[in-house]
Design a protein around this motif. Structure first.
Motif, PDB file in Angstrom:
ATOM      1  N   ASN A  89      -1.516  -2.617  -0.423  1.00  0.00           N
ATOM      2  CA  ASN A  89      -0.553  -3.715  -0.565  1.00  0.00           C
ATOM      3  C   ASN A  89       0.844  -3.120  -0.738  1.00  0.00           C
ATOM      4  OD1 ASN A  89       0.999  -5.883  -1.301  1.00  0.00           O
ATOM      5  ND2 ASN A  89      -0.138  -6.372  -3.169  1.00  0.00           N
ATOM      6  N   PHE A 127       4.102 -10.059 -14.538  1.00  0.00           N
ATOM      7  CA  PHE A 127       4.045 -11.213 -13.627  1.00  0.00           C
ATOM      8  C   PHE A 127       2.645 -11.358 -13.016  1.00  0.00           C
ATOM      9  CE2 PHE A 127       4.338 -12.890  -9.275  1.00  0.00           C
ATOM     10  CZ  PHE A 127       4.918 -14.118  -9.515  1.00  0.00           C
ATOM     11  N   HIS A 128       2.030 -10.210 -12.695  1.00  0.00           N
ATOM     12  CA  HIS A 128       0.728 -10.262 -12.018  1.00  0.00           C
ATOM     13  C   HIS A 128      -0.457 -10.292 -12.980  1.00  0.00           C
ATOM     14  CE1 HIS A 128       2.030 -10.233  -7.914  1.00  0.00           C
ATOM     15  NE2 HIS A 128       2.853  -9.235  -8.144  1.00  0.00           N
TER      16      HIS A 128
ATOM     17  N   GLU B  26       2.829 -25.624  -5.314  1.00  0.00           N
ATOM     18  CA  GLU B  26       2.319 -25.830  -6.674  1.00  0.00           C
ATOM     19  C   GLU B  26       2.262 -27.316  -7.023  1.00  0.00           C
ATOM     20  OE1 GLU B  26       3.425 -21.794  -9.195  1.00  0.00           O
ATOM     21  OE2 GLU B  26       4.994 -23.208  -8.708  1.00  0.00           O
ATOM     22  N   GLU B  41      -4.978  -8.121   1.034  1.00  0.00           N
ATOM     23  CA  GLU B  41      -4.576  -7.023   0.130  1.00  0.00           C
ATOM     24  C   GLU B  41      -3.620  -7.489  -0.965  1.00  0.00           C
ATOM     25  OE1 GLU B  41      -4.302  -6.971   3.402  1.00  0.00           O
ATOM     26  OE2 GLU B  41      -5.484  -5.287   4.152  1.00  0.00           O
ATOM     27  N   ASN B  42      -2.854  -8.525  -0.691  1.00  0.00           N
ATOM     28  CA  ASN B  42      -1.851  -8.984  -1.654  1.00  0.00           C
ATOM     29  C   ASN B  42      -2.465  -9.659  -2.878  1.00  0.00           C
ATOM     30  OD1 ASN B  42      -0.186  -8.107   0.326  1.00  0.00           O
ATOM     31  ND2 ASN B  42       0.785 -10.063   0.768  1.00  0.00           N
ATOM     32  N   PHE B  44      -5.588  -8.563  -4.317  1.00  0.00           N
ATOM     33  CA  PHE B  44      -6.607  -7.745  -4.997  1.00  0.00           C
ATOM     34  C   PHE B  44      -6.285  -7.575  -6.482  1.00  0.00           C
ATOM     35  CE2 PHE B  44      -7.915  -5.066  -1.026  1.00  0.00           C
ATOM     36  CZ  PHE B  44      -8.460  -6.203  -0.463  1.00  0.00           C
ATOM     37  N   GLN B  45      -5.036  -7.261  -6.797  1.00  0.00           N
ATOM     38  CA  GLN B  45      -4.702  -6.927  -8.177  1.00  0.00           C
ATOM     39  C   GLN B  45      -4.174  -8.116  -8.983  1.00  0.00           C
ATOM     40  OE1 GLN B  45      -3.555  -3.704  -6.310  1.00  0.00           O
ATOM     41  NE2 GLN B  45      -5.617  -3.099  -6.936  1.00  0.00           N
ATOM     42  N   THR B  46      -3.491  -9.025  -8.323  1.00  0.00           N
ATOM     43  CA  THR B  46      -2.804 -10.066  -9.099  1.00  0.00           C
ATOM     44  C   THR B  46      -3.770 -11.067  -9.728  1.00  0.00           C
ATOM     45  OG1 THR B  46      -1.067 -11.736  -9.074  1.00  0.00           O
ATOM     46  CG2 THR B  46      -2.407 -11.565  -7.081  1.00  0.00           C
ATOM     47  N   ARG B  47      -3.467 -11.406 -10.972  1.00  0.00           N
ATOM     48  CA  ARG B  47      -4.124 -12.532 -11.628  1.00  0.00           C
ATOM     49  C   ARG B  47      -3.042 -13.508 -12.089  1.00  0.00           C
ATOM     50  NH1 ARG B  47      -7.484 -11.073  -9.163  1.00  0.00           N
ATOM     51  NH2 ARG B  47      -9.650 -10.586  -9.570  1.00  0.00           N
ATOM     52  N   GLY B  48      -1.845 -13.328 -11.542  1.00  0.00           N
ATOM     53  CA  GLY B  48      -0.707 -14.153 -11.910  1.00  0.00           C
ATOM     54  C   GLY B  48      -0.508 -15.316 -10.949  1.00  0.00           C
ATOM     55  N   ARG B  49       0.754 -15.671 -10.757  1.00  0.00           N
ATOM     56  CA  ARG B  49       1.087 -16.870  -9.993  1.00  0.00           C
ATOM     57  C   ARG B  49       0.492 -16.894  -8.567  1.00  0.00           C
ATOM     58  NH1 ARG B  49       7.120 -18.766  -8.170  1.00  0.00           N
ATOM     59  NH2 ARG B  49       6.715 -20.993  -8.032  1.00  0.00           N
ATOM     60  N   PRO B  50       0.593 -15.792  -7.794  1.00  0.00           N
ATOM     61  CA  PRO B  50       0.044 -15.854  -6.431  1.00  0.00           C
ATOM     62  C   PRO B  50      -1.440 -16.219  -6.427  1.00  0.00           C
ATOM     63  CG  PRO B  50       1.388 -13.880  -6.707  1.00  0.00           C
ATOM     64  CD  PRO B  50       1.231 -14.478  -8.066  1.00  0.00           C
ATOM     65  N   GLN B  52      -3.094 -17.819  -8.780  1.00  0.00           N
ATOM     66  CA  GLN B  52      -3.313 -19.195  -9.251  1.00  0.00           C
ATOM     67  C   GLN B  52      -3.054 -20.202  -8.133  1.00  0.00           C
ATOM     68  OE1 GLN B  52      -1.282 -19.934 -13.010  1.00  0.00           O
ATOM     69  NE2 GLN B  52      -1.935 -17.948 -13.745  1.00  0.00           N
ATOM     70  N   SER B  69      -4.610  -3.521   6.251  1.00  0.00           N
ATOM     71  CA  SER B  69      -4.771  -2.117   5.841  1.00  0.00           C
ATOM     72  C   SER B  69      -6.178  -1.570   6.032  1.00  0.00           C
ATOM     73  CB  SER B  69      -4.360  -1.960   4.365  1.00  0.00           C
ATOM     74  OG  SER B  69      -2.972  -2.117   4.227  1.00  0.00           O
ATOM     75  N   TYR B  82     -10.834   0.425  -1.383  1.00  0.00           N
ATOM     76  CA  TYR B  82     -10.241  -0.736  -0.705  1.00  0.00           C
ATOM     77  C   TYR B  82     -11.343  -1.690  -0.222  1.00  0.00           C
ATOM     78  CZ  TYR B  82      -8.219  -3.303   3.225  1.00  0.00           C
ATOM     79  OH  TYR B  82      -7.838  -4.293   4.107  1.00  0.00           O
ATOM     80  N   HIS B 113       2.205   1.192   6.795  1.00  0.00           N
ATOM     81  CA  HIS B 113       2.370  -0.273   6.802  1.00  0.00           C
ATOM     82  C   HIS B 113       2.816  -0.744   8.178  1.00  0.00           C
ATOM     83  CE1 HIS B 113       1.547  -0.409   2.536  1.00  0.00           C
ATOM     84  NE2 HIS B 113       2.338   0.630   2.411  1.00  0.00           N
TER      85      HIS B 113
END
Lengths: 255, 273
Positions: A89, A127-128, B26, B41-42, B44-50, B52, B69, B82, B113
């Motif tokens: 990413n 944020f994440h 939202e 891929e965007n 995988f890690q986030t548990r935040g706003r994206p 949700q 990727s 990955y 990329h």
């Protein structure tokens, strides 16, 4: 040239252009396209720089705002030469910028840059994160009446200590008054608490006494120890406002 | 964790989930989109706003997971960390289509990329077939692979891109994501007839289409996803409709992203064709 060798060479060439390998690689391209072989390779080389620069710009918006397009472009270019991306990413690129800035010439001119980069990276990190919900104000008040009540900060927080007024510098990018930067006396230490607030990130400015107390909560402690062992100089107002934040935002967990 | 999900495709036109539209989406408005595409891929890690927003959308829309990727054409081993993340993500979201590109993107610890083409040779055909089988077995899903915008061709190629893709579908059970903008841009830059491409493609394997606007610079076309559809693209799309209807179609816009309303208007134009 076999595909495996080609892959290695073109990837290195995209990252680090050099004329010797470039001649060898473009000799593998078929002629007859509207783009010349050198132009075709240039598309990938330019795109690589542009994508990584854009990723840095998205994360380090305050630095970009403060140093402007030209200096940011040069900074990004210097960083990209040293650090490749090993992320699937692209948004994760740029994690070493604060460290990189400690020895970069731009930091001679803008001494706040390494700390501001550190703040912006942590802001992105929080944020994440998922927002953890700790104890509310009422529950905290009840704990204060118990002898052995161990508490610690929820995971979605960061406690920070800077030599400069980093939170104010970070907020400049969102201000409309162009003269605010000139008026800001940033050369003062700043103690901060960063936490999740719904889907957003919120930053609180702490007094040094509040910051010392919160440090104890990071590792975890008996809530009573806060009153027994530290800070004769702390005022009731400081304690009250700190616990308003901790209870209001539910930032402490009992363990 | 269980996420509420729908499998109902209300129409075939989808839009990409992009951050400039988060605030609007939202509010959970009714939209003209039948589905949404996310870049796997965007998330995988986030548990935040994206994340949700994705989970909220998932309750009302089918989701397509598109990757950038996988590097299926690499000659290095897969990035297994990955792949584990990808498999977990697919299992959580339960997408109706999963896809990536027929390309390599870099080396271990050096992701460009960028989507780089391979030579269209028998050796690469065999290599890709093995890798596709391996990754599909691991993921337990059939992937759709997208044709690229490529700014160079190889002297070493012994077949055309469209013959290579058609052969690949014979050697594996993979599906195709046909990007019409990429076909058009390549046909202009490399001077071939896009009809030759379409005529060679086994459309029973085409599970998704991509449409986007390109940009002209110095006499070349670039696949920038930054403009409304050009009439030439609409014509190409009409040709596809004559071959096969009702293919889920994504309208892509990734640079200088306009308001959601403008994207919806592009969809409405396509619906009326």
């Amino acid at each position: 040239m076999d595909q495996k060798t080609f892959n290695q060479k073109i990837v290195n060439l995209i990252r680090t252009p050099n004329s010797v390998d470039q001649v060898e690689i473009v000799s593998q391209f078929r002629l007859g396209s509207k783009l010349s072989p050198h132009n075709a390779l240039g598309v990938y080389q330019e795109d690589y720089q542009a994508r990584l620069t854009e990723a840095l710009k998205n994360t380090y918006r305050a630095i970009h705002f403060i140093i402007g397009d030209d200096d940011f472009f040069h900074l990004a270019s210097d960083y990209i030469k040293i650090y490749s991306s090993n992320f699937s990413n692209l948004d994760n690129y740029g994690n070493h910028l604060s460290f990189f800035l400690t020895t970069h010439p731009l930091s001679d001119e803008y001494i706040i840059l390494p700390e501001l980069a550190n703040f912006e990276w942590l802001y992105r990190e929080v944020f994440h994160l998922k927002q953890d919900e700790g104890l509310d104000g009422e529950a905290l008040k009840n704990l204060l009446t118990i002898d052995q009540a161990f508490v610690k900060m929820v995971n979605s927080t960061r406690v920070l200590n800077y030599n400069y007024m980093i939170s104010d510098l970070f907020n400049l990018k969102d201000k409309t008054h162009s003269d605010e930067e000139a008026q800001l006396d940033f050369d003062k230490p700043q103690h901060l608490l960063m936490s999740k607030n719904g889907t957003q990130v919120k930053t609180y400015i702490l007094t040094i006494n509040q910051w010392i107390i919160i440090q104890k909560f990071v590792t975890g402690c008996n809530i009573q120890d806060i009153f027994n062992t530290t800070l004769t100089a702390i005022t009731p107002d400081e304690i009250q406002s700190l616990f308003q934040i901790l209870g209001g935002e539910r930032l402490l967990l009992q363990y | 964790m269980k996420i509420p999900k729908t499998s109902k495709l209300t129409n075939i036109f989808g839009l990409g989930l992009r951050s400039p539209h988060y605030s609007y989406l939202e509010l959970q408005p009714a939209t003209s989109a039948g589905w949404f595409e996310v870049i796997s891929e965007n998330y995988f890690q986030t548990r935040g706003r994206p994340r949700q927003i994705l989970e909220t959308l998932r309750a009302d829309y089918p989701i397509s997971c598109h990757g950038v990727s996988l590097s299926i054409a690499s000659y290095e081993d897969f990035d297994w960390a990955y792949l584990h993340d990808l498999k977990k993500f697919y299992n959580e979201i339960e997408p109706f289509i999963v896809s990536d590109h027929l390309c390599f993107t870099g080396l271990q610890n050096n992701n460009t990329h960028n989507l780089l083409p391979v030579a269209y040779t028998q050796e690469n055909l065999n290599h890709l077939s093995e890798r596709i089988d391996k990754v599909q077995n691991f993921l337990g899903r059939t992937l759709a692979f997208e044709n690229l915008s490529a700014y160079f061709n190889y002297q070493a190629s012994t077949m055309t891109e469209w013959d290579f893709i058609a052969e690949l579908t014979k050697k594996t059970d993979c599906n195709l994501l046909l990007d019409l903008n990429n076909i058009f841009v390549n046909s202009y830059n490399h001077q071939f007839d896009s009809d030759d491409f379409l005529n060679a493609i086994p459309f029973e394997r085409v599970k998704e289409l991509h449409l986007a606007g390109f940009r002209e610079r110095d006499g070349f076309y670039f696949d920038t996803h930054s403009n409304p559809l050009y009439p030439e693209l609409v014509e190409l799309y009409k040709k596809v409709l004559k071959i096969k209807k009702n293919i889920p179609t994504l309208y892509e816009w990734d640079e200088d992203i306009p308001s959601f309303e403008i994207l919806e208007n592009q969809i409405k134009t396509l619906m009326n064709l």
